[in-house]
Design a protein around this motif. Sequence first.
Motif, short mmCIF file in Angstrom:
data_model
loop_
_atom_site.label_atom_id
_atom_site.label_comp_id
_atom_site.label_asym_id
_atom_site.label_seq_id
_atom_site.Cartn_x
_atom_site.Cartn_y
_atom_site.Cartn_z
N ARG A 85 -13.27 -1.29 6.02
CA ARG A 85 -13.66 0.08 5.75
C ARG A 85 -12.45 1.00 5.68
NH1 ARG A 85 -15.15 4.83 7.74
NH2 ARG A 85 -14.61 4.50 9.90
N LEU A 86 -11.38 0.63 6.40
CA LEU A 86 -10.16 1.42 6.45
C LEU A 86 -8.99 0.57 5.99
CD1 LEU A 86 -10.63 2.95 10.03
CD2 LEU A 86 -11.20 4.03 7.85
N ALA A 87 -8.03 1.21 5.31
CA ALA A 87 -6.83 0.50 4.86
C ALA A 87 -5.65 1.46 4.79
CB ALA A 87 -7.08 -0.14 3.50
N ILE A 88 -4.47 0.87 4.77
CA ILE A 88 -3.23 1.65 4.70
C ILE A 88 -2.41 1.16 3.51
CG2 ILE A 88 -1.06 2.27 5.86
CD1 ILE A 88 -2.51 1.59 8.53
N CYS A 89 -1.91 2.12 2.73
CA CYS A 89 -0.99 1.86 1.63
C CYS A 89 0.27 2.68 1.92
CB CYS A 89 -1.61 2.26 0.31
SG CYS A 89 -0.48 2.14 -1.10
N SER A 90 1.43 2.04 1.91
CA SER A 90 2.66 2.73 2.28
C SER A 90 3.79 2.41 1.32
CB SER A 90 3.08 2.32 3.71
OG SER A 90 4.31 2.92 4.06
N SER A 91 4.45 3.45 0.81
CA SER A 91 5.63 3.27 -0.02
C SER A 91 6.37 4.59 -0.18
CB SER A 91 5.25 2.74 -1.41
OG SER A 91 6.39 2.61 -2.21
N GLU A 92 7.70 4.51 -0.12
CA GLU A 92 8.51 5.71 -0.38
C GLU A 92 8.34 6.15 -1.83
OE1 GLU A 92 10.47 2.75 0.56
OE2 GLU A 92 9.98 3.20 2.63
N PHE A 93 8.05 5.21 -2.72
CA PHE A 93 7.91 5.52 -4.14
C PHE A 93 6.74 6.48 -4.40
CE2 PHE A 93 10.11 1.44 -4.08
CZ PHE A 93 11.20 1.73 -4.89
N LEU A 94 5.76 6.50 -3.52
CA LEU A 94 4.60 7.36 -3.70
C LEU A 94 4.89 8.82 -3.34
CD1 LEU A 94 1.87 4.95 -2.31
CD2 LEU A 94 2.31 5.52 -4.71
N GLY A 95 6.02 9.08 -2.72
CA GLY A 95 6.40 10.43 -2.36
C GLY A 95 6.89 11.17 -3.55
N PRO A 119 -21.22 2.30 3.56
CA PRO A 119 -20.32 3.08 4.42
C PRO A 119 -19.11 3.58 3.62
CG PRO A 119 -20.14 0.75 4.90
CD PRO A 119 -21.28 0.90 3.93
N GLU A 120 -18.63 4.74 4.01
CA GLU A 120 -17.47 5.32 3.37
C GLU A 120 -16.25 4.44 3.62
OE1 GLU A 120 -15.41 9.67 3.15
OE2 GLU A 120 -16.20 9.03 5.09
N ARG A 121 -15.44 4.26 2.58
CA ARG A 121 -14.21 3.49 2.71
C ARG A 121 -13.05 4.46 2.53
NH1 ARG A 121 -14.43 -1.83 -0.58
NH2 ARG A 121 -13.24 -2.63 1.17
N ILE A 122 -12.02 4.30 3.34
CA ILE A 122 -10.90 5.23 3.32
C ILE A 122 -9.59 4.46 3.17
CG2 ILE A 122 -9.64 6.99 4.62
CD1 ILE A 122 -12.31 7.52 6.12
N LEU A 123 -8.79 4.87 2.19
CA LEU A 123 -7.45 4.33 2.01
C LEU A 123 -6.46 5.42 2.42
CD1 LEU A 123 -5.49 2.14 1.01
CD2 LEU A 123 -5.66 3.17 -1.27
N PHE A 124 -5.75 5.18 3.51
CA PHE A 124 -4.72 6.11 3.96
C PHE A 124 -3.45 5.84 3.18
CE2 PHE A 124 -7.53 5.66 7.63
CZ PHE A 124 -7.76 6.98 7.94
N ILE A 125 -2.85 6.88 2.63
CA ILE A 125 -1.60 6.76 1.88
C ILE A 125 -0.46 7.31 2.74
CG2 ILE A 125 -0.33 7.45 -0.19
CD1 ILE A 125 -2.68 5.73 -0.94
N HIS A 126 0.52 6.47 3.01
CA HIS A 126 1.74 6.91 3.68
C HIS A 126 2.81 6.98 2.59
CE1 HIS A 126 5.64 5.86 5.69
NE2 HIS A 126 5.32 7.01 6.25
N ALA A 127 3.14 8.19 2.18
CA ALA A 127 4.15 8.42 1.14
C ALA A 127 5.43 8.89 1.83
CB ALA A 127 3.64 9.44 0.14
N GLY A 128 6.03 8.00 2.56
CA GLY A 128 7.19 8.36 3.37
C GLY A 128 8.42 8.66 2.53
N GLY A 129 9.21 9.57 2.98
CA GLY A 129 10.45 9.90 2.29
C GLY A 129 11.56 8.94 2.68
N GLY A 130 12.54 8.82 1.77
CA GLY A 130 13.69 7.99 2.05
C GLY A 130 14.47 8.54 3.24
N LYS A 131 15.04 7.65 4.02
CA LYS A 131 15.86 7.99 5.18
C LYS A 131 15.08 8.79 6.24
CE LYS A 131 19.35 6.02 3.36
NZ LYS A 131 19.47 4.63 3.67
N ALA A 132 13.76 8.54 6.30
CA ALA A 132 12.92 9.25 7.27
C ALA A 132 12.19 8.27 8.20
CB ALA A 132 11.91 10.13 6.54
N GLY A 133 12.63 7.01 8.22
CA GLY A 133 12.00 6.02 9.10
C GLY A 133 10.88 5.25 8.46
N SER A 134 10.68 5.41 7.15
CA SER A 134 9.57 4.72 6.48
C SER A 134 9.69 3.21 6.56
CB SER A 134 9.49 5.14 5.00
OG SER A 134 9.17 6.50 4.91
N SER A 135 10.89 2.68 6.40
CA SER A 135 11.06 1.23 6.44
C SER A 135 10.65 0.67 7.81
CB SER A 135 12.50 0.84 6.13
OG SER A 135 12.81 1.18 4.80
#
Length: 94
Positions: A84-94, A3-19
């Motif tokens: 099968r699904l995952a989330i990766c989140s960091s402002e540094f990725l923006g 099955p296809e595996r998907i990693l969602f990347i949340h590259a949130g900006g600073g001061k935009a509610g990412s924390s």
Amino acid sequence: MPPERILFIHAGGGKAGSSAIQNMLHRSAGWLMSRGIAYANSDDQTSDYTITSGNGFCLYEALQHANWKAAGAELIQSFMADQRLAICSSEFLG
């Protein structure tokens, strides 16, 4: 075919509610996992209100190296935590 595996990347900006999003993801990691969505590699939090930079700093650090592909696939798989699904989140990725 696996099955296809998907990693969602949340590259949130600073001061935009990412924390706030990252805090919610961390607090909800068990609930997400029970629904087939991994939120792995996050730091331990001493409080539900701890401000974090998400679980993606290790990916950000790896991408800084010219040979990141050598360990990149294994690192990306670590976010999946056998889901099968995952989330990766960091402002540094923006």
